[in-house]
Design an enzyme around this catalytic site. Structure first.
Site, mmCIF file in Angstrom:
data_model
loop_
_atom_site.group_PDB
_atom_site.id
_atom_site.type_symbol
_atom_site.label_atom_id
_atom_site.label_comp_id
_atom_site.label_asym_id
_atom_site.label_seq_id
_atom_site.Cartn_x
_atom_site.Cartn_y
_atom_site.Cartn_z
ATOM 1 C CE1 TYR A 15 41.212 43.663 32.775
ATOM 2 C CE2 TYR A 15 40.269 45.177 34.343
ATOM 3 C CZ TYR A 15 41.260 43.929 33.460
ATOM 4 O OH TYR A 15 42.185 43.281 34.047
ATOM 5 C CE1 TYR A 142 42.451 40.679 37.546
ATOM 6 C CE2 TYR A 142 41.079 40.945 39.214
ATOM 7 C CZ TYR A 142 41.760 41.483 37.858
ATOM 8 O OH TYR A 142 42.040 42.672 37.753
ATOM 9 C CG ASP A 236 42.173 37.001 45.450
ATOM 10 O OD1 ASP A 236 41.810 38.044 46.294
ATOM 11 O OD2 ASP A 236 42.843 36.993 44.214
ATOM 12 C CE LYS A 265 36.840 43.551 42.700
ATOM 13 N NZ LYS A 265 37.919 41.689 42.289
HETATM 14 C C1 PLP Z 1 38.779 42.030 41.783
HETATM 15 C C2 PLP Z 1 39.606 41.433 42.507
HETATM 16 C C3 PLP Z 1 41.669 41.800 43.076
HETATM 17 C C4 PLP Z 1 42.200 42.639 42.390
HETATM 18 O O1 PLP Z 1 41.640 44.174 43.322
HETATM 19 P P1 PLP Z 1 41.292 45.098 42.586
HETATM 20 O O2 PLP Z 1 40.797 45.975 44.044
HETATM 21 O O3 PLP Z 1 40.299 45.336 41.521
HETATM 22 O O4 PLP Z 1 42.745 45.592 42.196
HETATM 23 C C5 PLP Z 1 42.155 40.495 43.523
HETATM 24 N N1 PLP Z 1 41.618 39.304 43.369
HETATM 25 C C6 PLP Z 1 40.350 38.846 43.586
HETATM 26 C C7 PLP Z 1 39.708 37.652 43.421
HETATM 27 C C8 PLP Z 1 39.941 39.674 42.618
HETATM 28 O O5 PLP Z 1 37.803 39.605 42.737
#
Ligand code: PLP
Length: 438
Positions: A15, A142, A236, A265
């Site tokens: 980015y 996202y 998600d 994460k």
């Molecule tokens: C960061 C994020 C992703 C992608 O995760 P990466 O480990 O960066 O590939 C997917 N969904 C959500 C809600 C996120 O915040």
């Protein structure tokens, strides 16, 4: 040559517009919520190093557990073989995940966790011999940067070069307070038209959209529609998982539970790359067959990596401590008190908070990620010794849970300073010789 210059010669950063970006800041050490730079300066990590860090940097307990695992078994192929770290971590995840989840599929990051969920959902219907094509997502969502994850994410500047390569998705509006009915109606219409395989959503908080928040009540309504029409619900929780929203998962605020949950994460406390997709037994069973074609043909070289699972287990030990749960509560209260302080000030458009996530949206011309205000605020924060990465005119805080009230105080003062810069009552000249990060 300095480390930053050597970096500039060989590295392509995420980015980052490499032509105009400032040289990166070399970090030599981390401890608690602090990061220490090569030149002696230090920074409060107000964004938990891109939303991953839960317990602070270089946490000694996680480090010890990882070291022990490394000396025992660093990796083994996860097809045909297994090991204690992966099994124990799956058992313990299922104990804390929203009710109904019964299987864990490991991958490497949030995007791949999303890819796996999408593939499970699509193949689920094919395995039942009732193929369904449509996926529904929020317009500003996202879900990651790989192709499937991009497809279910906003058609934004991030994804523009790839639009024609992305599979079609039906987008519904984010049900922000005041516009809930529109979203519920949109989902109902798609549901009635049929052919919907799954609905994927960031529960309660859309992170990259700018920490945009909506209520559990409207999400429950949406999930009720899904249940009624047999649409698979994919939560998600890559950002919201592991205490971020005040409970272990954002889905814990809801009556209706998802069919699948994606995690990454905070999954390892921010130590190692690891992704996980959980699903309920209904989905798992649809893949059990004597017909080999009904297998989920998906895997990564490092699936179920023992070291990453050990980091995950250690992070979970820390997360479930009363102390940590107390910290989450404490940060939520500090955020709430600061919200009261700043929300009525000039140029503050809206303050949003959900647990440890705080967002202050300033009034600005053009609210895009690319506006210049973000650059100015970013370098102002660095000068104050704080890492905050504005999403355009939105500044957010998502700290490690070990952050002290004093460190939080520095973050809040920095945001107050930003408000003063925006209203013109404080002067700040961003460094000129180098251009700044996006
Ligand atoms: C960061 C994020 C992703 C992608 O995760 P990466 O480990 O960066 O590939 C997917 N969904 C959500 C809600 C996120 O915040």
């Amino acid at each position: 040559m300095t480390l930053a210059e050597r970096d500039h010669n060989v590295i392509w950063h995420p980015y980052t517009q490499m032509k105009t970006a400032a040289l990166p800041i070399p970090i030599v050490r981390g401890e608690g919520a602090m990061l220490y730079a090569e030149d002696g300066s230090s920074y409060v990590d107000g964004v938990a190093s891109w939303w991953v860090n839960l317990h602070g940097h270089a946490h000694p307990y996680i480090a010890r557990k990882v070291a022990e695992q490394l000396q025992t078994l660093e990796h083994v192929i996860f097809a045909g073989f297994t090991h204690s770290a992966a099994v124990t971590f799956a058992e313990r995840l299922l104990q804390i995940l929203p009710q109904g989840q019964s299987r864990i599929f490991y991958s490497d990051n949030g995007s791949t966790a999303v890819e796996v969920a999408l593939k499970m959902a699509i193949q689920y219907w094919q395995n039942l011999d009732t193929p369904k094509r449509k996926i529904i997502a929020f317009r500003d969502s996202y879900h990651g940067d790989t192709f499937g994850a991009m497809a279910v994410s906003a058609r934004s500047a991030f994804t523009a070069p790839f639009w024609s390569y992305l599979f079609e998705v039906e987008f519904i509006e984010v049900p922000i307070p005041g516009s809930e009915e529109v979203t519920v109606e949109q989902l109902q219409t798609f549901a009635l038209n049929g052919d919907v395989a799954a609905f994927i959503y960031e529960p309660l908080v859309l992170g990259t959209a700018g920490m945009v928040m909506y209520t559990p009540e409207v999400l429950d309504q949406l999930l009720a529609v899904c249940q009624q029409h047999n649409i698979l619900a994919i939560a998600d929780e890559v950002m919201t998982g592991f205490g971020r929203t005040g409970r272990l998962f954002a889905s814990d605020y809801l009556q209706h539970k998802p069919d699948m949950v994606t995690m990454s994460k905070g999954l390892t406390g921010g130590t190692m790359a690891l992704g996980a997709t959980s699903c309920n037994e209904k989905i798992y069973e649809a893949f059990l067959s004597d017909d080999k074609l009904k297998t989920l043909f998906h895997g990564h070289s490092y699936t179920g990596n023992p070291v990453a699972c050990a980091a995950g287990l250690a992070s979970m030990d820390l997360l479930l401590l009363d102390n940590t749960q107390g910290d989450i509560e404490r940060i939520s209260q500090q955020h709430a008190a600061f919200s009261e302080r700043i929300k009525e000030l000039p140029k503050v458009k809206q303050v949003r908070q959900q647990g440890t996530i705080l967002a202050v949206e300033f009034e600005a011309d053009g609210t895009s990620y690319f506006n210049k205000l973000g650059d100015t605020l970013y370098s102002f924060a660095l000068e104050q010794g704080v890492i905050l990465r504005p999403l355009g005119n939105i500044i957010y805080v998502i700290p490690p849970y070990c952050i002290t009230n004093e460190q939080l105080g520095l973050i809040y003062e920095t945001i107050m300073g930003m408000q003063q810069i925006i209203t013109g009552t404080r002067h700040f000249e961003p460094p000129t010789q180098t251009t700044l990060h996006d």
